[in-house]
Design a protein around this motif. Structure first.
Motif, mmCIF file in Angstrom:
data_model
loop_
_atom_site.group_PDB
_atom_site.id
_atom_site.type_symbol
_atom_site.label_atom_id
_atom_site.label_comp_id
_atom_site.label_asym_id
_atom_site.label_seq_id
_atom_site.Cartn_x
_atom_site.Cartn_y
_atom_site.Cartn_z
ATOM 1 N N ASP A 1 7.387 -1.376 -2.734
ATOM 2 C CA ASP A 1 8.562 -2.106 -3.218
ATOM 3 C C ASP A 1 9.829 -1.609 -2.523
ATOM 4 O OD1 ASP A 1 9.876 -3.930 -5.216
ATOM 5 O OD2 ASP A 1 10.742 -2.047 -5.892
ATOM 6 N N ARG A 2 9.940 -0.311 -2.347
ATOM 7 C CA ARG A 2 11.111 0.256 -1.665
ATOM 8 C C ARG A 2 11.154 -0.194 -0.202
ATOM 9 N NH1 ARG A 2 12.255 6.718 -0.519
ATOM 10 N NH2 ARG A 2 14.172 6.400 0.700
ATOM 11 N N LEU A 3 10.006 -0.290 0.443
ATOM 12 C CA LEU A 3 9.967 -0.777 1.820
ATOM 13 C C LEU A 3 10.550 -2.190 1.901
ATOM 14 C CD1 LEU A 3 6.419 0.487 2.813
ATOM 15 C CD2 LEU A 3 8.569 1.245 3.852
ATOM 16 N N GLY A 4 10.253 -3.003 0.906
ATOM 17 C CA GLY A 4 10.796 -4.351 0.878
ATOM 18 C C GLY A 4 12.292 -4.394 0.666
ATOM 19 N N ARG A 5 12.835 -3.378 0.010
ATOM 20 C CA ARG A 5 14.271 -3.339 -0.258
ATOM 21 C C ARG A 5 15.061 -2.668 0.862
ATOM 22 N NH1 ARG A 5 14.964 0.065 -3.941
ATOM 23 N NH2 ARG A 5 12.853 0.563 -4.675
ATOM 24 N N GLU A 6 14.415 -1.774 1.615
ATOM 25 C CA GLU A 6 15.154 -0.967 2.583
ATOM 26 C C GLU A 6 14.759 -1.214 4.044
ATOM 27 O OE1 GLU A 6 15.470 3.166 1.536
ATOM 28 O OE2 GLU A 6 15.579 2.721 -0.626
ATOM 29 N N THR A 7 13.980 -2.243 4.298
ATOM 30 C CA THR A 7 13.688 -2.659 5.668
ATOM 31 C C THR A 7 14.061 -4.133 5.793
ATOM 32 O OG1 THR A 7 11.415 -3.373 5.225
ATOM 33 C CG2 THR A 7 11.750 -1.041 5.761
ATOM 34 N N PRO A 8 14.200 -4.649 7.015
ATOM 35 C CA PRO A 8 14.596 -6.050 7.165
ATOM 36 C C PRO A 8 13.547 -7.050 6.694
ATOM 37 C CG PRO A 8 15.019 -4.807 9.185
ATOM 38 C CD PRO A 8 14.187 -3.933 8.302
ATOM 39 N N GLN A 9 12.281 -6.657 6.660
ATOM 40 C CA GLN A 9 11.209 -7.612 6.409
ATOM 41 C C GLN A 9 11.061 -7.977 4.936
ATOM 42 O OE1 GLN A 9 9.439 -4.646 8.681
ATOM 43 N NE2 GLN A 9 8.016 -6.016 9.737
ATOM 44 N N THR A 10 10.513 -9.160 4.719
ATOM 45 C CA THR A 10 10.045 -9.552 3.390
ATOM 46 C C THR A 10 8.690 -8.897 3.178
ATOM 47 O OG1 THR A 10 11.202 -11.672 3.492
ATOM 48 C CG2 THR A 10 9.373 -11.480 1.919
ATOM 49 N N VAL A 11 8.538 -8.135 2.097
ATOM 50 C CA VAL A 11 7.301 -7.397 1.830
ATOM 51 C C VAL A 11 6.636 -7.964 0.569
ATOM 52 C CG1 VAL A 11 6.322 -5.157 1.194
ATOM 53 C CG2 VAL A 11 8.094 -5.298 2.964
ATOM 54 N N VAL A 12 5.360 -8.270 0.689
ATOM 55 C CA VAL A 12 4.580 -8.790 -0.437
ATOM 56 C C VAL A 12 3.613 -7.702 -0.894
ATOM 57 C CG1 VAL A 12 2.985 -10.568 -1.217
ATOM 58 C CG2 VAL A 12 4.751 -11.136 0.479
ATOM 59 N N PRO A 13 3.776 -7.164 -2.109
ATOM 60 C CA PRO A 13 2.917 -6.067 -2.575
ATOM 61 C C PRO A 13 1.617 -6.581 -3.205
ATOM 62 C CG PRO A 13 5.124 -6.028 -3.601
ATOM 63 C CD PRO A 13 4.891 -7.399 -3.041
ATOM 64 N N THR A 14 0.511 -5.977 -2.820
ATOM 65 C CA THR A 14 -0.803 -6.281 -3.402
ATOM 66 C C THR A 14 -1.418 -5.008 -3.953
ATOM 67 O OG1 THR A 14 -1.255 -8.180 -1.968
ATOM 68 C CG2 THR A 14 -3.157 -7.032 -2.869
ATOM 69 N N PHE A 15 -1.936 -5.078 -5.185
ATOM 70 C CA PHE A 15 -2.637 -3.952 -5.787
ATOM 71 C C PHE A 15 -4.095 -3.986 -5.335
ATOM 72 C CE2 PHE A 15 -5.431 -2.731 -9.436
ATOM 73 C CZ PHE A 15 -5.274 -1.361 -9.309
ATOM 74 N N MET A 16 -4.547 -2.871 -4.739
ATOM 75 C CA MET A 16 -5.940 -2.787 -4.326
ATOM 76 C C MET A 16 -6.546 -1.464 -4.745
ATOM 77 S SD MET A 16 -7.761 -3.747 -0.716
ATOM 78 C CE MET A 16 -9.559 -3.970 -0.735
ATOM 79 N N GLY A 17 -6.430 -1.166 -6.023
ATOM 80 C CA GLY A 17 -7.081 0.030 -6.546
ATOM 81 C C GLY A 17 -8.585 -0.009 -6.338
ATOM 82 N N ALA A 18 -9.141 -1.222 -6.172
ATOM 83 C CA ALA A 18 -10.579 -1.385 -5.931
ATOM 84 C C ALA A 18 -10.851 -1.422 -4.434
ATOM 85 C CB ALA A 18 -11.077 -2.654 -6.607
ATOM 86 N N HIS A 19 -10.369 -0.400 -3.737
ATOM 87 C CA HIS A 19 -10.550 -0.295 -2.290
ATOM 88 C C HIS A 19 -11.795 0.513 -1.960
ATOM 89 C CE1 HIS A 19 -8.206 0.394 1.759
ATOM 90 N NE2 HIS A 19 -9.202 -0.441 1.893
#
Length: 414
Positions: free
Chosen positions: A168-186
């Protein structure tokens, strides 16, 4: 914000429809040989032939004008499948694969994903953010303006939530639009070795409710694969994720035809991803349900495996998207131009189909199609000015970066 007028562009863009582009539609682009576009407040105001766009000015003068000199302009890339939040590289595994060790053998020996889990668990939030930000800077240089990032190197409640906060912070502090996905089942973590059902219970009863309360993740993904999570385990996790308001994705049939693509169709997941071993039944299930096939040719290249059957999927009417699969192990790739080159030269997609796969269909795969993925009024002014005349330059200039400049919300960012 200023009104900006961009002139003398050879514009190539897919156009938004009511669903992802599939079949013959995947290869259709709007083309404006002497194109022009207006940008205001970070969004496209008008895009098209110069005389039509100038009509939108209605006597108003642009605050700034840019002459693109006849260069090709395409939408900014949308990378719909990455694991770009991690804390260390795994270069040594590359040599292991060259010696003949399989992906699952490395995983079972405590390497692979579990190696990255140990690194992320021991890293501070600041170290994890700094390492991941450097990765995003590289993807931006290669034209990625919207990027999906999965968690999945925590595999416990606390670290998965921490990863999502960093994403989430990457989406706020970099120019790009960031879409977060939860993958605890990796993967099944070491503390649950021999007890995968216990971990599935933890995912369903503790992790997913905590992720939903946190409110950052938009999707839930799971690695449905032999030696990881079975089809039935995947179904139970994904159904619980849907109950908690998350949209569904499936790492499906990467190594074996386990039936992950069929499951994605049954659950009407937004996307099924990898698909190197997807069966005809899986492809048909995706077609019936409108599931986007997110293909990762750089992963097949890195693992020295046959590419996914992209040509078959397009001909069967499955919408195809393309992604890097940027991760520290099986595919350390930040370059969408390389992915497009592989898609054309290795998977038999046309340059036009590949461009749609890396832009509009990719945007559908991450829920941003109404904002990104094409050059159309109302969408974010995310675009690339190419060092070439057509999108074919991505395959023609193999291994190169045929991009003069990268623009996000109408501002030059690379």
């Amino acid at each position: 914000m200023a009104l900006k007028l961009f002139r003398h562009a050879r514009i190539y863009t897919p156009l938004m429809g009511g669903c992802p582009a599939a079949g013959d539609e995947q290869g259709k682009l709007a083309v404006y040989e002497d194109g022009c576009f207006l940008v205001e407040d970070g969004c496209f105001l008008a895009v098209g032939a110069t005389r039509d766009v100038e009509g939108h000015l209605k006597g108003r003068a642009a605050d700034r004008e840019f002459d693109l000199g006849g260069a090709a302009v395409v939408p900014g890339f949308v990378d719909p499948h990455t694991h770009a939040c991690f804390a260390a590289l795994r270069e040594e595994e590359f040599s292991m694969r060259l010696e003949g060790k399989s992906y699952l053998e490395i995983l079972q020996a405590g390497g692979g994903i579990l190696s990255s889990v140990r690194a992320v668990r021991s890293a501070s939030d600041e170290a994890l953010f700094a390492f991941s930000r450097s990765l995003l800077e590289s993807t931006l240089l290669y034209g990625t303006t919207t990027i999906e990032i999965k968690s999945g190197y925590g595999l416990d409640v606390e670290t998965e939530l921490r990863m999502l906060r960093v994403i989430d912070r990457l989406g706020r502090e970099t120019p790009q639009t960031v879409v977060p996905t939860f993958m605890g089942a990796h993967a099944v973590p070491e503390e649950f070795r021999g007890n995968p059902e216990g971990y599935v219970t933890l995912l369903r009863e503790e992790m997913l409710p905590a992720v939903a309360r946190q409110g950052i993740a938009r999707f839930c993904d799971i690695f449905c694969e032999e030696g990881v999570f079975s089809v039935e385990q995947s179904r139970r996790v994904l159904e619980r994720a849907r109950e908690h308001g998350l949209r569904l994705k499936v790492h499906a049939d990467e190594v074996h035809d386990l039936g992950g693509a069929v499951l994605a169709g049954e659950l009407r997941a937004v996307s099924a991803e990898h698909l190197l071993a997807a069966s005809d039944a899986g492809i048909e299930a995706m077609r019936r349900s409108g599931v986007v096939a997110v293909l990762l040719p750089a992963t097949a290249y890195s693992l020295r495996k046959p590419f996914a059957r992209a040509r078959t999927m397009v001909e069967k009417g499955v919408p195809v998207a393309l992604a890097t699969d940027l991760n520290p192990g099986s595919c350390f790739c930040t370059s969408m131009p390389f992915v497009l080159s592989l898609a054309v030269m290795g998977m038999e997609l046309t340059p036009e189909e590949a461009l749609t796969g890396a832009t509009l269909n990719a945007a559908w795969a991450v829920g941003t199609a109404h904002d990104a993925g094409s050059l159309e009024p109302g969408k974010m002014a995310d675009f690339l000015v190419l060092d070439g005349e057509t999108p074919a330059v991505f395959a023609y200039a193999s291994g190169a970066r045929p991009i003069k400049s990268v623009w996000k919300l109408g501002e030059r960012v690379a």
